[in-house]
Design a protein around this motif. Structure first.
Motif, mmCIF file in Angstrom:
data_model
loop_
_atom_site.group_PDB
_atom_site.id
_atom_site.type_symbol
_atom_site.label_atom_id
_atom_site.label_comp_id
_atom_site.label_asym_id
_atom_site.label_seq_id
_atom_site.Cartn_x
_atom_site.Cartn_y
_atom_site.Cartn_z
ATOM 1 N N GLU A 132 0.929 -1.301 -0.150
ATOM 2 C CA GLU A 132 0.387 -0.302 0.164
ATOM 3 C C GLU A 132 1.018 1.238 -0.101
ATOM 4 N N ALA A 133 2.637 1.552 -0.348
ATOM 5 C CA ALA A 133 2.946 2.723 0.177
ATOM 6 C C ALA A 133 2.661 3.233 -1.429
ATOM 7 N N GLU A 134 2.782 4.359 -1.145
ATOM 8 C CA GLU A 134 2.437 5.184 -1.854
ATOM 9 C C GLU A 134 3.940 6.056 -3.062
ATOM 10 N N GLU A 135 3.909 5.781 -4.285
ATOM 11 C CA GLU A 135 5.365 6.558 -4.583
ATOM 12 C C GLU A 135 4.452 8.468 -5.275
ATOM 13 N N VAL A 136 5.688 9.112 -4.432
ATOM 14 C CA VAL A 136 5.615 10.785 -4.784
ATOM 15 C C VAL A 136 6.662 11.029 -4.959
ATOM 16 N N ASP A 137 6.559 12.475 -4.972
ATOM 17 C CA ASP A 137 7.473 13.331 -4.923
ATOM 18 C C ASP A 137 8.182 14.368 -4.026
ATOM 19 N N PRO A 194 -0.374 16.936 10.608
ATOM 20 C CA PRO A 194 0.045 15.370 9.834
ATOM 21 C C PRO A 194 1.779 15.881 9.417
ATOM 22 N N THR A 195 2.589 14.938 10.003
ATOM 23 C CA THR A 195 3.475 14.702 10.175
ATOM 24 C C THR A 195 4.955 13.103 9.734
ATOM 25 N N CYS A 196 5.789 13.266 9.231
ATOM 26 C CA CYS A 196 6.504 12.868 7.727
ATOM 27 C C CYS A 196 8.126 12.377 8.440
ATOM 28 N N LEU A 197 7.851 11.964 8.888
ATOM 29 C CA LEU A 197 9.867 11.506 8.530
ATOM 30 C C LEU A 197 10.777 10.836 7.600
ATOM 31 N N VAL A 198 11.480 11.447 7.250
ATOM 32 C CA VAL A 198 11.857 11.047 5.992
ATOM 33 C C VAL A 198 13.129 10.437 6.175
ATOM 34 N N PHE A 199 13.819 9.847 5.464
ATOM 35 C CA PHE A 199 14.559 9.100 5.265
ATOM 36 C C PHE A 199 15.241 9.108 4.346
ATOM 37 N N GLY A 240 22.977 10.020 2.591
ATOM 38 C CA GLY A 240 21.983 9.714 3.061
ATOM 39 C C GLY A 240 21.014 11.250 2.354
ATOM 40 N N LEU A 241 19.767 12.110 2.801
ATOM 41 C CA LEU A 241 19.712 13.118 2.049
ATOM 42 C C LEU A 241 20.722 14.601 1.441
ATOM 43 N N HIS A 242 20.058 14.801 0.323
ATOM 44 C CA HIS A 242 21.240 16.139 0.102
ATOM 45 C C HIS A 242 20.839 17.045 1.108
ATOM 46 N N ASN A 243 21.758 18.352 1.100
ATOM 47 C CA ASN A 243 21.253 19.414 1.328
ATOM 48 C C ASN A 243 19.714 20.167 0.662
ATOM 49 N N ARG A 244 19.581 20.476 -0.377
ATOM 50 C CA ARG A 244 18.607 20.777 -1.017
ATOM 51 C C ARG A 244 18.018 20.410 -0.326
ATOM 52 N N GLU A 245 17.363 18.775 -0.297
ATOM 53 C CA GLU A 245 16.126 18.764 0.399
ATOM 54 C C GLU A 245 15.583 19.089 2.040
ATOM 55 N N ILE A 246 17.030 18.472 2.818
ATOM 56 C CA ILE A 246 16.813 19.093 3.920
ATOM 57 C C ILE A 246 16.631 20.579 4.476
ATOM 58 N N GLU A 247 16.726 21.394 3.803
ATOM 59 C CA GLU A 247 16.831 22.747 4.007
ATOM 60 C C GLU A 247 14.999 23.178 3.722
ATOM 61 N N ARG A 248 14.269 21.814 2.940
ATOM 62 C CA ARG A 248 13.333 22.115 2.759
ATOM 63 C C ARG A 248 12.430 21.456 3.534
ATOM 64 N N PHE A 249 12.946 20.584 4.544
ATOM 65 C CA PHE A 249 11.819 20.197 5.758
ATOM 66 C C PHE A 249 11.761 21.040 6.765
ATOM 67 N N ASP A 250 10.917 20.744 7.866
ATOM 68 C CA ASP A 250 10.535 21.708 9.295
ATOM 69 C C ASP A 250 11.549 21.565 10.220
ATOM 70 N N GLU A 251 11.962 20.045 9.862
ATOM 71 C CA GLU A 251 12.481 19.774 10.980
ATOM 72 C C GLU A 251 13.811 19.180 11.210
ATOM 73 N N VAL A 273 6.854 17.845 1.050
ATOM 74 C CA VAL A 273 6.611 19.382 1.961
ATOM 75 C C VAL A 273 5.077 20.179 1.951
ATOM 76 N N GLU A 274 4.160 19.819 0.777
ATOM 77 C CA GLU A 274 2.901 20.062 0.669
ATOM 78 C C GLU A 274 2.223 19.919 1.683
ATOM 79 N N HIS A 275 2.439 18.573 2.084
ATOM 80 C CA HIS A 275 0.859 17.901 2.848
ATOM 81 C C HIS A 275 1.642 17.850 3.854
ATOM 82 N N PHE A 276 3.093 17.691 4.530
ATOM 83 C CA PHE A 276 3.197 17.561 6.161
ATOM 84 C C PHE A 276 4.356 18.213 6.882
ATOM 85 N N HIS A 277 4.025 17.930 8.187
ATOM 86 C CA HIS A 277 5.130 18.593 8.601
ATOM 87 C C HIS A 277 6.171 17.337 8.659
ATOM 88 N N THR A 278 7.174 18.113 8.322
ATOM 89 C CA THR A 278 8.530 16.652 7.660
ATOM 90 C C THR A 278 9.087 17.115 8.617
#
Length: 253
Positions: free
Chosen positions: A62-67, A112-117, A123-134, A72-77
């Protein structure tokens, strides 16, 4: 606790086995929704289903493939990283929380919160992490802080389990603590034993308090208290009866 259990997202995983491992950890610790950004092959024949355990029945299929934009638009990340910045002069990976600290803060987040790995190697690139809330980071040895992707997610989800799991398979140990009357009876037995071995009068009260404090911290079970009684009885048999069990009345202990 927030409105719902945090979702979990995996960005650009290289191996399907790690995705399966994460899905299994989600099942273990009560997480349900899995999102995948640029995932590897996750067909039924892939390693993911071999590693997922019971999560192969629901979480993984049931996992969903997203971008990333969707997350970022739907969750506290919350983005997870092994390497952080040391202070606010470089703030992409700072400030950060540990998983234990994150568990406390997310309890009051009604969103709604999402934990991103991120990826296995970088790992996650800086350009990705800078878009997250925490930002969150798992404390580890400074000599080698980088965990495998599946391991990192498992550790983090374990630390956050209080957000999702009300009861575990483990018994409530407080229920099994001996009754107070049983514990008090042991203290009386121990006091009698001190007299039996001619323990100095001036030290008996202090020693009794020390034993009370030790057992008070230990929260012994009824079986453990009975075992302590048995040790004292056996010692008394040897002292008064030359080792013959039937030579001394056990006085009901």
């Amino acid at each position: 606790m927030g409105a719902s259990p945090p979702a979990v997202a995996v960005v650009d995983a290289e191996t399907s086995g790690n995705v399966g491992t994460i899905a299994r950890a989600m099942k273990n610790f009560g997480f349900e929704d899995l999102y995948l950004v640029d995932p590897p092959d996750l067909s039924r024949e892939s390693e993911a289903y071999g590693y997922a355990g019971q999560a192969r029945e629901d979480i993984l299929p049931e996992a969903e493939e997203v971008d990333l934009d969707y997350l970022v638009e739907h969750f506290h990340t919350v983005g997870f990283t092994a390497i952080t910045n040391e202070d606010a002069t470089k703030h992409v990976r700072f400030p950060f929380r540990t998983p234990d600290e994150l568990a406390g803060s997310l309890r009051d987040v009604e969103a709604p919160t999402c934990l991103v790995f991120g990826r296995e190697r970088v790992g996650l690139h800086n350009r990705e992490i800078e878009r997250f809330d925490e930002v969150c980071s798992i404390p580890a040895s400074a000599d080698y802080p980088v965990l495998n992707l599946g391991q990192a997610a498992t550790v983090a989800l374990y630390e956050l389990r209080d957000l999702t799991v009300d009861e575990t398979q483990l018994p409530d140990v407080a229920v099994h603590r001996a009754k107070e009357a049983e514990i008090e009876a042991f203290y009386d037995h121990f006091e009698d034993f001190l007299a039996l071995v001619d323990y100095p009068d001036e030290k008996r009260a202090k020693t009794g308090r020390m034993v009370r404090r030790i057992l008070g911290r230990a929260h012994p079970t009824g079986r453990e208290v009975n075992t302590l009684h048995g040790i004292l009885r056996r010692a008394r048999w040897h002292i008064e009866g030359n080792g013959r069990k039937d030579s001394v009345d056990d006085e009901g202990y």
